[in-house]
Each structure stands twice: as C-alpha cells, then as structure tokens.
Design a protein around this motif. Structure first.
Motif, PDB file in Angstrom:
ATOM      1  N   GLU A 221      12.563  -9.023  21.545  1.00 13.12           N
ATOM      2  CA  GLU A 221      11.882  -7.658  21.886  1.00 13.12           C
ATOM      3  C   GLU A 221      11.678  -6.948  20.628  1.00 13.12           C
ATOM      4  O   GLU A 221      10.851  -6.463  20.192  1.00 13.12           O
ATOM      5  CB  GLU A 221      12.661  -6.875  22.893  1.00 13.12           C
ATOM      6  N   GLU A 225       8.538  -5.903  18.555  1.00 13.88           N
ATOM      7  CA  GLU A 225       8.011  -4.698  17.960  1.00 13.88           C
ATOM      8  C   GLU A 225       7.620  -4.411  16.433  1.00 13.88           C
ATOM      9  O   GLU A 225       6.951  -3.897  15.903  1.00 13.88           O
ATOM     10  CB  GLU A 225       9.293  -3.728  18.197  1.00 13.88           C
ATOM     11  N   GLN A 226       8.275  -5.373  15.665  1.00 14.34           N
ATOM     12  CA  GLN A 226       8.266  -5.385  14.054  1.00 14.34           C
ATOM     13  C   GLN A 226       6.918  -6.181  13.697  1.00 14.34           C
ATOM     14  O   GLN A 226       6.270  -5.482  12.841  1.00 14.34           O
ATOM     15  CB  GLN A 226       9.435  -6.040  13.528  1.00 14.34           C
TER      16      GLN A 226
END
Length: 528
Positions: A221, A225-226
């Motif tokens: 997760e 996001e990155q």
C-alpha cells in the motif's frame, strides 16, 4: 546476510535482461520483489539461489537460501523426500534402524535422529497427513506440491527463504497459513508475488526493471502511494513539455513569418532603388540563408523537446494509456439472469454438495464463488453456463450472451495472429483501420499485429481478450472469470481490475485473491 552488487544477466542469445542490480538483505528482512512480466524476477531469484550465474557483478550470501520456485510439474519424477532434499537422511536412518553399522550411513544422517518426525509434523501442518515421503510428486495436485515445499521451511529452518509466486495454487485456507508464516517466521524473505495481501505483510517492496531495482521502505500500500506521487509528477511534467512544444512551434511560425515579411519589404525597396541584378541575387541568397538558419535553430529546439516528450510518454504506466470503451447500451440492472432451486450433482449415490443449492443472479451483480479445491466451483459454473445438467432441482437461465474466461484465456485461438483474433470477434463489422485503432488502445501496435497468439504472454492474452469483447456489437450480459489473476503480473492485474470496474454487466469470479475481489467490488458470495 545477502549483498548483490552491480549484478547483470544476459540470455544465452546475448540479449540483456537486466543490469545494475544492487540489493542488500538483512536478518529478518521481508522483501516483496515485483516487476512486469519478463523483467527477470524469477531469474534474479535463481541467481541468488545459485542456480544461475550472473554475467557480471558480485553476490555475497551468508548461507544457502531455501528456494521454492514456481511449480510447473518439473518435480514430478521425484519422491516427496527427494523434493524436500531429505531422502539421504531418511534412507540412512532406516538403514541404521534396520541394523546398519556402515559409517557412511551415520555420516549421511549427521545426528539428525528426528528428521522423520519433523517431516511428518511439517507435512501435517500443511494438511498433507496422507502424503508419504516415498510418494511421487506427480500424484499430487498443484496446491499439494506447493505445500510440500512450504513444509520444507519447517523442516530445514533456513535463515533466508526465496519464494516465487507461492500462492498461485493455494486455496484460501492454505493462503492464510502462508500469511501467518510470513508474519511469524524470523527468517528473511524475498518473495516474487502478485498476491497483494501477501505483499502488504512485508516491510519493503523492491521493483525490478531492466536497469536496476527501486526499493520502497514500506508494504505494498505504501508502494502504491509513492508510485501515485511519481506518476502524478510524470503527468504534470508531460503536460508542461506538451505546452512547451506547442509554444516552440508557434514561436517558429511567427519568427519565420516576420523574417519573410522583412525580406519581402527589403526586396521591394531594392527594386525601387534600381539595385543591380547581381546585387539582388546576393540579397535574395542572404535572405534565404537567414530564413534557413532560423528554421534550423527552431527545428533543433523542437526536436529536443519532441524527444523529451517521447521519453516522458514512454514513462507513463501502460494502464494510463489503455482506453476500454465497452458498449453497455443493452444492459439493464435488476433483470433475473439465472436461478436455481435445490440443485445438486449426483455421482453414483453421492451428492457433490452436502446441501442442495439455491441461487439467484441478477443483472449488475458481482458474485464470487468460493470454496476449497475440489468443492465444485467449476461444476457450478458449468451448470450456470448450461454445459452440464443438474442431478436434482430446477434451473432458469435468461442469459443471452456471456463469456467464460479461464486463467489461460483459452478463448484466444493459438492458430491465429493478433489481428486475425480481433477480426474473429468483430461482429460490429468495423473497418480494418478501426479494428487496428482498437488494438492500439490495448497496447497492440502495428509491430505485433502479425504476432502469433500462441507466443503471447499471460498479460498479452488478457489484454487481447478484453479488446475482443469490446469489438462485439453488443456487450455480454455476463462475464465469468476463473482464477483470472493467476498468470498475471501486478500491472496486468491492475489493467484487468480497471476493465472489470468499467463493465456494467453481471460478473461471476472464482478467485482466491481476496485483494482482487475487494478491488472489483464483489457484493455477493457463494461459499461451497
């Protein structure tokens, strides 16, 4: 524990697979290794395991890793003991018990007097109580074979474990055990997997590309996001470069027009002043050279911007390039598609299911069929699609158009090429150029239109199947997927997820991938 420095690998045909691979694994590290199909994930695991040699670079490993490859039947000729690499000790132990005093037997056993008990205990932990060490691997299912190798972790207690797609053949119960193993084992892990539930248990995600490894210090997760931040920055940079190209072209046009006006004005003045013909030719040549120089300067600038633009477009993930365009005009939510009352299948005097099934499926529903291996999931699908009849009960079926898509995408005809396969589903009678435009939308450019379907990867077969569905003159009322994520990398799973979420018809999915089921918004389950 493990240090990879500047590792590269070259195929036997001299093609470079990857280079500049640097990775450090410490005690207790749990690393998810991801990357597109063909990026070399399995090859890198084999290099770490010592089964392949790199073309260059160095590898330092404290002790031999315990390696579980993808299971394709390559161990069928071995016994369970041989697959677990305990056959030598078991043979020596049995010889000693039967009275042998041969020093070689004692050497082979190496004081491991509990080896047989540990094997029995480990196999039982993975529900393989009925599997003997002398049994041939070919007698086991894919899931059982994987469990045999997972049992080896408990037997050998390695410090570093390498797993290549370990959850592929496991049912939900076995996957849960695998997750517990990943959470609780103190050993370090490097795991190649598209199982995002498993990847979320790790403390690092490493993404393999042809030119190195990018590591992200968090679970899957966190990686997403990155990546989203990186992709947003790429898209913004792409838009800025597109604006710069448009501005440069406008500037070029304005500058050349202004120069041409000045040249024209100068020519008229010279003609009025009665300048000699030879001088007029000189002035004309100077004007042409000046305009040519201006064009050259602008072309160089625009060429550089266009190359930058191409590089940035190439860096955009494929999922953001695909256009689906399903036709949903004939789909109506709430219509009864299928119902079954007290159905069962009878084998001799035995029922397949302990209790008879009662099922209703309405248009627009998203249904998951769950159950352990052998619970009758495929049989239920065959009843719904009308391939087999029930032994008891009644069924009603109002599905006019449906597709059953298995994990090998068998609806793809291996005797055809990519363009011919698309034409096979072209019931809308689209023109040739329109079919090719649709293929381009699914990342099949002109270089692969003549490529044989037989040579397509799992992800390519999936994308071609989705393209074929969109070529039909009417959207199917029902799509049935049987373990659709098994042979896909994460990128292609995301493509499939996006396509399914754009589809408005009914959906039936057989899958052990809980993360995938959540992503496609399953709202109803049948547990067998």
């Amino acid at each position: 524990m493990l240090i990879l420095q500047n590792i590269s690998y070259v195929h036997p045909n001299k093609d470079l697979l990857f280079q500049h691979i640097n990775l450090t694994v410490q005690d207790n590290d749990k690393i998810g290794l991801i990357g597109n199909n063909g990026s070399g994930k399995s090859t890198l695991l084999k290099i770490i395991a010592g089964e392949l040699s790199p073309a260059s670079g160095s590898l330092q490993c404290g002790e031999k890793p315990y390696y579980i490859p993808q299971i394709f039947g390559q161990f069928n000729h071995l016994t369970v003991a041989e697959a677990l690499n305990v056959h030598g000790k078991i043979k020596a132990l049995n010889a000693i018990i039967n009275g042998s005093i041969d020093e070689q037997d004692f050497h082979n056993l190496n004081d491991d007097w509990t080896i047989e008990e540990r094997c029995t205990e480990a196999l039982a932990y993975w529900q393989l109580e009925k599997v003997s060490l002398s049994q041939k691997m070919e007698t086991l299912s894919g899931g059982q074979k994987t469990k045999v190798f997972l049992a080896g972790i408990k037997i050998h207690q390695p410090a570093l474990i390498l797993l290549d797609e370990p959850s592929n053949h496991l049912d939900n119960a076995a996957r849960t055990q695998l997750y517990e193993l990943a959470k609780n084992t103190k050993a370090a892990f490097i795991v190649v997997s598209h199982d995002r539930t498993l990847l979320n248990l790790f403390n690092s995600i490493s993404e393999l590309t042809g030119n190195g490894i990018n590591s992200y210090g968090g679970n899957y997760e966190f990686y997403l996001e990155q990546k989203a931040l990186e992709n947003n920055a790429r898209m913004q940079s792409l838009e800025e470069t597109e604006k710069a190209v448009r501005k440069a072209k406008e500037k070029e046009r304005e500058t050349i027009e202004r120069q041409q006006k000045l040249d024209s004005r100068g020519k008229k003045k010279s003609e009025k002043a009665g300048v000699a013909k030879i001088m007029m030719n000189t002035l004309r040549n100077n004007a042409e050279q000046s305009t040519s120089k201006l064009k050259s300067v602008h072309n160089e600038k625009i060429g550089g911007l266009n190359q930058d633009l191409k590089d940035k477009r190439d860096a955009i993930p494929d999922i953001d390039k695909i256009k689906f365009g399903f036709n949903h005009s004939n789909l109506h939510k709430g219509k009864m598609l299928f119902s079954a009352t007290n159905i069962n299948i009878i084998y001799g005097n035995k029922k397949l299911w302990k209790d008879n099934l009662n099922i209703e499926i309405f248009s627009g529903e998203r249904l998951a069929i769950k159950g352990s291996n052998g619970s009758g999931k495929t049989s239920l699908i065959n009843i719904i699609t009308g391939k087999i009849k029930t032994g008891t009960g009644n069924t009603f079926n109002a599905v006019n158009k449906w597709y059953y898509i298995d994990q090998d995408y068998s609806l793809i005809d291996n005797s055809l090429n990519v363009y011919e396969q698309a034409q096979k589903y072209n019931t809308s009678n689209l023109q040739e150029h329109e079919v090719k435009i649709r293929l381009n939308r699914f990342l099949f450019d002109k270089t692969v239109w003549d490529k044989s379907c037989k040579s397509l990867s799992g992800g390519e077969r999936m994308r071609l199947m989705l393209c074929c569905i969109t070529l039909s003159n009417t959207a199917p009322e029902l799509l049935i997927f049987d373990e659709p994520t098994n042979n896909l990398d994460i990128q292609n799973i995301e493509i499939l997820t996006k396509a399914i979420n754009e589809y408005e018809g009914s959906l039936i999915v057989v899958s052990h991938d809980e993360y995938f089921l959540k992503e496609i918004n399953v709202n109803k389950e049948i547990q067998l």
